[in-house]
Design a protein around this motif. Structure first.
Motif, PDB file in Angstrom:
ATOM      1  N   ARG A 164       0.866  -1.177   0.000  1.00 47.08           N
ATOM      2  CA  ARG A 164       0.000   0.000   0.000  1.00 47.08           C
ATOM      3  C   ARG A 164       0.909   1.236   0.000  1.00 47.08           C
ATOM      4  NH1 ARG A 164      -2.524  -4.324   0.516  1.00 47.08           N
ATOM      5  NH2 ARG A 164      -4.483  -4.597   1.652  1.00 47.08           N
ATOM      6  N   SER A 165       0.307   2.415  -0.061  1.00 45.51           N
ATOM      7  CA  SER A 165       1.097   3.656  -0.033  1.00 45.51           C
ATOM      8  C   SER A 165       1.162   4.261   1.362  1.00 45.51           C
ATOM      9  CB  SER A 165       0.507   4.669  -1.014  1.00 45.51           C
ATOM     10  OG  SER A 165      -0.838   4.980  -0.653  1.00 45.51           O
ATOM     11  N   VAL A 166       0.671   3.516   2.378  1.00 43.28           N
ATOM     12  CA  VAL A 166       0.630   4.021   3.743  1.00 43.28           C
ATOM     13  C   VAL A 166       2.036   4.005   4.349  1.00 43.28           C
ATOM     14  CG1 VAL A 166      -1.735   3.223   4.087  1.00 43.28           C
ATOM     15  CG2 VAL A 166       0.169   1.714   4.697  1.00 43.28           C
ATOM     16  N   THR A 200       8.047   9.964  -6.517  1.00 43.35           N
ATOM     17  CA  THR A 200       7.283  10.600  -5.445  1.00 43.35           C
ATOM     18  C   THR A 200       8.210  11.347  -4.505  1.00 43.35           C
ATOM     19  OG1 THR A 200       7.398   8.766  -3.875  1.00 43.35           O
ATOM     20  CG2 THR A 200       5.687   8.652  -5.554  1.00 43.35           C
ATOM     21  N   SER A 201       7.648  12.338  -3.814  1.00 41.47           N
ATOM     22  CA  SER A 201       8.423  13.078  -2.816  1.00 41.47           C
ATOM     23  C   SER A 201       8.364  12.395  -1.461  1.00 41.47           C
ATOM     24  CB  SER A 201       7.898  14.509  -2.691  1.00 41.47           C
ATOM     25  OG  SER A 201       6.524  14.503  -2.320  1.00 41.47           O
ATOM     26  N   VAL A 209      17.340   7.202  10.943  1.00 34.93           N
ATOM     27  CA  VAL A 209      17.788   7.932   9.757  1.00 34.93           C
ATOM     28  C   VAL A 209      16.706   7.826   8.687  1.00 34.93           C
ATOM     29  CG1 VAL A 209      20.231   7.589  10.238  1.00 34.93           C
ATOM     30  CG2 VAL A 209      19.029   5.934   8.816  1.00 34.93           C
ATOM     31  N   ARG A 210      16.553   8.894   7.917  1.00 39.46           N
ATOM     32  CA  ARG A 210      15.579   8.937   6.816  1.00 39.46           C
ATOM     33  C   ARG A 210      16.277   9.413   5.553  1.00 39.46           C
ATOM     34  NH1 ARG A 210       9.605  11.046   8.641  1.00 39.46           N
ATOM     35  NH2 ARG A 210       9.339   9.626  10.427  1.00 39.46           N
ATOM     36  N   PHE A 211      15.951   8.797   4.444  1.00 36.12           N
ATOM     37  CA  PHE A 211      16.542   9.208   3.171  1.00 36.12           C
ATOM     38  C   PHE A 211      15.693   8.660   2.033  1.00 36.12           C
ATOM     39  CE2 PHE A 211      18.404   5.254   4.597  1.00 36.12           C
ATOM     40  CZ  PHE A 211      18.394   4.441   3.471  1.00 36.12           C
ATOM     41  N   ALA A 212      15.786   9.322   0.894  1.00 40.59           N
ATOM     42  CA  ALA A 212      15.109   8.845  -0.307  1.00 40.59           C
ATOM     43  C   ALA A 212      15.983   7.787  -0.970  1.00 40.59           C
ATOM     44  CB  ALA A 212      14.851   9.997  -1.262  1.00 40.59           C
ATOM     45  N   TYR A 268       3.404   7.883   0.985  1.00 38.27           N
ATOM     46  CA  TYR A 268       3.610   8.618  -0.255  1.00 38.27           C
ATOM     47  C   TYR A 268       2.294   8.725  -1.008  1.00 38.27           C
ATOM     48  CZ  TYR A 268       3.924   3.953  -2.479  1.00 38.27           C
ATOM     49  OH  TYR A 268       3.674   2.679  -2.913  1.00 38.27           O
ATOM     50  N   ASP A 269       2.251   9.660  -1.948  1.00 35.94           N
ATOM     51  CA  ASP A 269       1.037   9.954  -2.712  1.00 35.94           C
ATOM     52  C   ASP A 269       1.197   9.374  -4.112  1.00 35.94           C
ATOM     53  OD1 ASP A 269      -1.158  10.986  -4.027  1.00 35.94           O
ATOM     54  OD2 ASP A 269      -0.924  13.019  -3.228  1.00 35.94           O
TER      55      ASP A 269
END
Length: 377
Positions: free
Chosen positions: A187-189, A216-217, A316-319, A340-341
């Motif tokens: 899912r996108s959740v 997506t951002s 930590v967070r990163f794309a 994400y959308d």
């Protein structure tokens, strides 16, 4: 830091005494006989015994012990075996010496350049590949960049680092938004920090996630080192920590085609009781049946664990961009993602699992290869 062991040799009556600076004890002749170093007792390549050590006479005795120098002693046994032992080799057995780098707990301040590696160089340069393996063994995860985004490339990368493990999801699985998927990952959740498949026995040791497309951002990847978090949990609530380490809980997975259930502790430990990771997934676990007071203590401990897993101090967070691949210890390093959308664009990852011993085997093989080259040189 390894304990320093000293061996005291007594000739009459013959015995070998181990002294670690705090305690001393006589070593059994059976232990010494089994650890023979004689060439006719061991196969030279594998170092496997050429005799059945289980068949040694239980009444075996040490007939004589003669020290030659600081490091060598001649031992003779009642079964007729006689050889010169190198005491440094015996000390290595006791010290738990290892060729592998020790795990280094980390938090959000970790310099992420330490865990980023160019896939093209990993494939072509053994020393660079070895450096990536060392980083993985220290920190529990890697990010590879420059990985082609063609389908099933993940299996090539997985095979380079170890052995791909097939599950009910297949040899690899697709991660993109589809409402009919059999897991919330599809899912996108947002997904909170978790370990994959804690209901499986054994739990997959390593997970790979390869980004093919990310338009997506949102959908940021999140990671947290459970070893660092557990240090704090043990300090804050030692009794709760002990419960999570010793009390098994049920993990269960159900979909239209199967059901998998197992029971295991939330904190994973080695044989000495030291933590090596966690089994953590609030969507899949169930409180154990305890008295009310212990149930509340258990719940407070797992609640605090969840709070620490999302604390910016540790997370930590990163794309993860197209052409990047995340490889991580599934029990040590918890992973998740932000929501994400799907209206922004497509987000498509592929994932697979490896058995946990693959990177260690690859690391040991590269060390042997390096050492053999240095010997020739």
């Amino acid at each position: 830091m390894p304990t320093r062991h000293a061996f005291v040799v007594h000739e009459q009556p013959p015995s070998i005494v181990l002294d670690d600076g705090k305690h001393s004890r006589e070593i059994s002749p059976l232990w010494l006989r089994e650890r023979t170093q004689a060439p006719d007792q061991l196969e030279p390549l594998t170092r496997q015994r050429l005799f059945d050590s289980h068949a040694i006479d239980t009444a075996l005795t040490l007939d004589s012990a003669t020290r030659l120098d600081e490091h060598h002693v001649v031992l003779a046994f009642s079964d007729g075996h006689r050889e010169t032992y190198d005491l440094r080799v015996l000390a290595g057995e006791l010290d738990g010496a290892t060729i592998f780098p020790a795990a280094e707990p980390w938090d959000a301040s970790l310099d992420r350049q330490r865990v980023r590696f160019d896939w093209r160089r990993v494939r072509e340069e053994p020393a660079y590949f070895r450096a990536s393996l060392e980083a993985y063994l220290r920190y529990g995860y890697l990010v590879l960049y420059g990985v082609p985004t063609d389908p099933e490339r993940i299996l090539q990368v997985g095979g380079h680092y170890g052995y791909v493990k097939e599950t009910n999801f297949g040899r690899y699985f697709e991660v993109y938004s589809r409402p009919s998927g059999n897991d919330l990952a599809y899912r996108s959740v947002a997904l909170g920090p978790h370990t994959d498949n804690p209901y499986r026995n054994p739990v997959p040791g390593i997970q790979l996630l390869h980004c093919l497309v990310n338009e997506t951002s949102g959908g940021l990847s999140t990671l947290v080192d459970s070893l660092k978090v557990l240090e704090r949990l043990r300090h804050e609530t030692p009794d709760g920590y002990a419960l999570l380490k010793t009390m098994p809980v049920r993990f269960r997975f159900v979909d239209a085609g199967t059901q998998l259930v197992t029971h295991r502790t939330m904190i994973q430990t080695d044989d000495d009781g030291h933590p090596t990771g966690v089994h953590y997934s609030p969507r899949l676990d169930a409180l154990p049946l305890l008295c009310d007071a212990k149930t509340r203590l258990f719940h407070r401990a797992r609640q605090r664990l969840g709070e620490l897993f999302t604390d910016p101090t540790y997370e930590v967070r990163f794309a993860l961009d197209a052409g990047e691949l995340l490889l991580f210890d599934n029990s040590r390093v918890l992973h998740g993602r932000t929501r994400y959308d799907t209206r922004e664009g497509h987000r498509h990852l592929q994932g697979c699992y490896l058995d946990s011993d693959g990177p260690r085997e690859r690391f040991a093989s590269l060390l042997k290869h390096r050492d053999s080259i240095e010997e020739v040189a």
